[in-house]
Write a protein that holds these residues in place. Structure first.
Motif, mmCIF file in Angstrom:
data_model
loop_
_atom_site.group_PDB
_atom_site.id
_atom_site.type_symbol
_atom_site.label_atom_id
_atom_site.label_comp_id
_atom_site.label_asym_id
_atom_site.label_seq_id
_atom_site.Cartn_x
_atom_site.Cartn_y
_atom_site.Cartn_z
ATOM 1 N N TYR A 1 1.059 -0.908 -0.339
ATOM 2 C CA TYR A 1 -0.034 0.281 -0.015
ATOM 3 C C TYR A 1 1.093 1.469 -0.076
ATOM 4 N N THR A 2 1.925 1.332 0.606
ATOM 5 C CA THR A 2 2.905 2.643 0.799
ATOM 6 C C THR A 2 3.599 2.370 -0.395
ATOM 7 N N THR A 3 3.475 1.528 -1.193
ATOM 8 C CA THR A 3 4.273 1.850 -2.184
ATOM 9 C C THR A 3 3.311 2.334 -3.452
ATOM 10 N N LYS A 4 2.011 2.998 -3.280
ATOM 11 C CA LYS A 4 1.857 3.296 -3.985
ATOM 12 C C LYS A 4 0.458 4.857 -3.895
ATOM 13 N N THR A 5 0.646 4.994 -2.937
ATOM 14 C CA THR A 5 0.554 6.324 -2.187
ATOM 15 C C THR A 5 1.427 7.529 -1.631
ATOM 16 N N THR A 6 1.249 8.422 -2.125
ATOM 17 C CA THR A 6 1.745 9.417 -1.615
ATOM 18 C C THR A 6 1.582 11.088 -0.408
ATOM 19 N N GLY A 7 0.620 10.488 -0.001
ATOM 20 C CA GLY A 7 -0.332 11.022 1.335
ATOM 21 C C GLY A 7 -0.741 10.509 1.894
ATOM 22 N N LEU B 1 2.501 10.203 6.580
ATOM 23 C CA LEU B 1 3.085 11.096 6.524
ATOM 24 C C LEU B 1 3.887 11.411 5.627
ATOM 25 N N PHE B 2 5.185 9.949 5.931
ATOM 26 C CA PHE B 2 5.931 10.482 4.750
ATOM 27 C C PHE B 2 5.635 8.237 4.876
ATOM 28 N N PRO B 3 4.860 8.094 3.553
ATOM 29 C CA PRO B 3 4.967 6.266 3.259
ATOM 30 C C PRO B 3 6.159 5.995 3.293
ATOM 31 N N ILE B 4 7.461 6.479 2.239
ATOM 32 C CA ILE B 4 8.762 5.500 2.053
ATOM 33 C C ILE B 4 8.788 5.523 3.691
ATOM 34 N N GLU B 5 8.742 5.412 5.145
ATOM 35 C CA GLU B 5 9.240 4.974 6.106
ATOM 36 C C GLU B 5 8.424 4.464 6.764
ATOM 37 N N VAL B 6 7.235 4.190 6.308
ATOM 38 C CA VAL B 6 6.345 3.611 6.445
ATOM 39 C C VAL B 6 6.574 1.622 5.644
ATOM 40 N N PHE C 1 14.875 9.327 2.179
ATOM 41 C CA PHE C 1 15.185 8.523 3.130
ATOM 42 C C PHE C 1 16.203 7.573 2.222
ATOM 43 N N GLN C 2 16.920 7.104 3.672
ATOM 44 C CA GLN C 2 18.494 6.140 3.512
ATOM 45 C C GLN C 2 18.273 4.771 3.970
ATOM 46 N N ALA D 1 13.327 -17.587 19.778
ATOM 47 C CA ALA D 1 13.415 -17.682 18.696
ATOM 48 C C ALA D 1 12.666 -15.598 18.180
ATOM 49 N N LEU D 2 11.246 -15.435 19.655
ATOM 50 C CA LEU D 2 10.931 -14.389 19.512
ATOM 51 C C LEU D 2 12.350 -13.490 19.525
ATOM 52 N N LEU D 3 12.908 -13.839 20.768
ATOM 53 C CA LEU D 3 13.929 -12.573 21.295
ATOM 54 C C LEU D 3 14.842 -12.221 19.953
ATOM 55 N N ILE D 4 15.293 -13.133 19.189
ATOM 56 C CA ILE D 4 16.232 -12.962 17.872
ATOM 57 C C ILE D 4 15.349 -12.207 16.927
ATOM 58 N N ALA D 5 14.131 -12.730 16.321
ATOM 59 C CA ALA D 5 13.347 -11.813 15.347
ATOM 60 C C ALA D 5 13.429 -10.516 15.819
ATOM 61 N N ALA D 6 12.976 -10.083 17.338
ATOM 62 C CA ALA D 6 12.460 -8.723 17.744
ATOM 63 C C ALA D 6 13.795 -8.399 17.950
ATOM 64 N N GLY D 7 14.709 -8.165 18.252
ATOM 65 C CA GLY D 7 16.323 -7.585 18.353
ATOM 66 C C GLY D 7 16.365 -7.422 17.031
ATOM 67 N N ILE D 8 16.626 -8.242 15.809
ATOM 68 C CA ILE D 8 17.207 -7.770 13.962
ATOM 69 C C ILE D 8 15.630 -7.008 13.999
ATOM 70 N N SER D 9 14.771 -6.420 13.873
ATOM 71 C CA SER D 9 13.674 -5.936 13.510
ATOM 72 C C SER D 9 14.572 -4.642 14.741
ATOM 73 N N GLY D 10 13.827 -4.614 15.816
ATOM 74 C CA GLY D 10 14.247 -3.227 16.414
ATOM 75 C C GLY D 10 15.733 -2.757 15.560
ATOM 76 N N TRP D 11 16.552 -3.662 15.283
ATOM 77 C CA TRP D 11 17.639 -2.837 15.678
ATOM 78 C C TRP D 11 17.760 -2.158 14.520
ATOM 79 N N LEU D 12 17.413 -2.274 13.139
ATOM 80 C CA LEU D 12 17.001 -2.150 11.695
ATOM 81 C C LEU D 12 15.962 -1.090 12.302
ATOM 82 N N TRP D 13 14.675 -0.883 12.967
ATOM 83 C CA TRP D 13 14.011 -0.122 13.356
ATOM 84 C C TRP D 13 14.395 0.842 13.377
ATOM 85 N N PHE D 14 15.710 1.088 14.296
ATOM 86 C CA PHE D 14 15.878 2.532 15.173
ATOM 87 C C PHE D 14 17.448 2.685 15.026
ATOM 88 N N TYR D 15 17.934 1.208 14.173
ATOM 89 C CA TYR D 15 19.604 2.403 13.073
ATOM 90 C C TYR D 15 19.593 3.647 12.745
#
Length: 235
Positions: A38-44, A48-53, A140-141, A221-235
């Motif tokens: 969805y966020t590849t098809k919308t600009t608003g 507010l910033f679909p590319i971030e979402v 965005f980078q 498994a949940l801790l590893i997965a959450a850790g990776i997602s969290g690191w990417l999210w707040f990188y």
């Protein structure tokens, strides 16, 4: 209710196939993929910033896929890849039986469905990982943009776009298979909600429960997965 209906109900076997984590994974992945497309098809609005979402949905997808890979190795009986990945000969025999409408029922994924799941997971994995190397050159980078030099930065957007088209094709095939099996009387969507499948005859892949330390594996498994997602999210 007729006597025949009563006898049919008495012969029905209920098998707990999909554990709670698999069901949570499935519906969470669906939501993340929908948001991602969805966020590849919308600009608003509503974002507010679909590319971030879009990127954040990708980070969630990566975490979910990491969990699924781990759970596919050490999880509950029918969640493990070994329960639904079959060799070429078995898969070909199943495909032939399916065309002739004589295919046996499976508790886990049938041979064709199992390989479709793998293709979907691989395509989703490539889509999410390739997105880590992208930039819109303005706002965005992604976390790994520029890590391997400009050459990769030039080719990765094209691969990301091409795989997006492939992913849509695979999703379409997945939905077509779902409709086909539903028309054949298999209640696959309710099974992914409740975790239970009903059979009048023993499924072709019925397996005894495997005694494992599932709770500890699940937490890990949940801790590893959450850790990776969290690191990417707040990188």
């Amino acid at each position: 209710m007729t006597i025949e209906d009563s006898l049919m109900q008495s012969r029905t076997t209920r098998i707990a196939v999909w554990d709670r984590l698999i069901r949570l994974f499935h519906w969470s992945l669906l939501a993340a993929v929908v948001i991602s497309f969805y966020t590849t098809k919308t600009t608003g609005a509503p974002f507010l910033f679909p590319i971030e979402v879009h990127a954040q949905a990708g980070y969630i997808i990566i975490g979910l896929l990491v969990f699924r890979f781990i759970w596919g190795l050490v999880g509950t009986t029918y969640a493990r890849f070994s329960s639904f990945l079959y060799g070429p000969k078995t898969t070909a025999h199943y495909a032939k039986a399916l065309v002739m409408r004589r295919a046996p029922r499976y508790a886990s994924h049938n041979p064709l469905g199992g390989w479709m799941v793998v293709l979907l997971l691989l395509s989703l994995g490539f889509q999410a990982l390739s997105g880590l190397f992208l930039s819109d050159d303005i706002f965005f980078q992604a976390p790994l943009y520029g890590l391997f030099g400009p050459a990769l930065g030039d080719v990765m957007p094209r691969l990301h776009s091409l795989n997006s088209d492939l992913l849509l094709i695979l999703i379409g095939l997945h939905l077509a298979g779902l409709v086909w099996h539903t028309l054949q009387g298999e209640r696959l969507v309710p099974a992914m909600l409740t975790g239970v499948k009903r059979f009048t005859n023993a499924p072709a892949d019925e397996k005894p429960a495997v005694s494992r330390a599932h709770k500890r594996y699940a937490i890990g498994a949940l801790l590893i997965a959450a850790g990776i997602s969290g690191w990417l999210w707040f990188y």
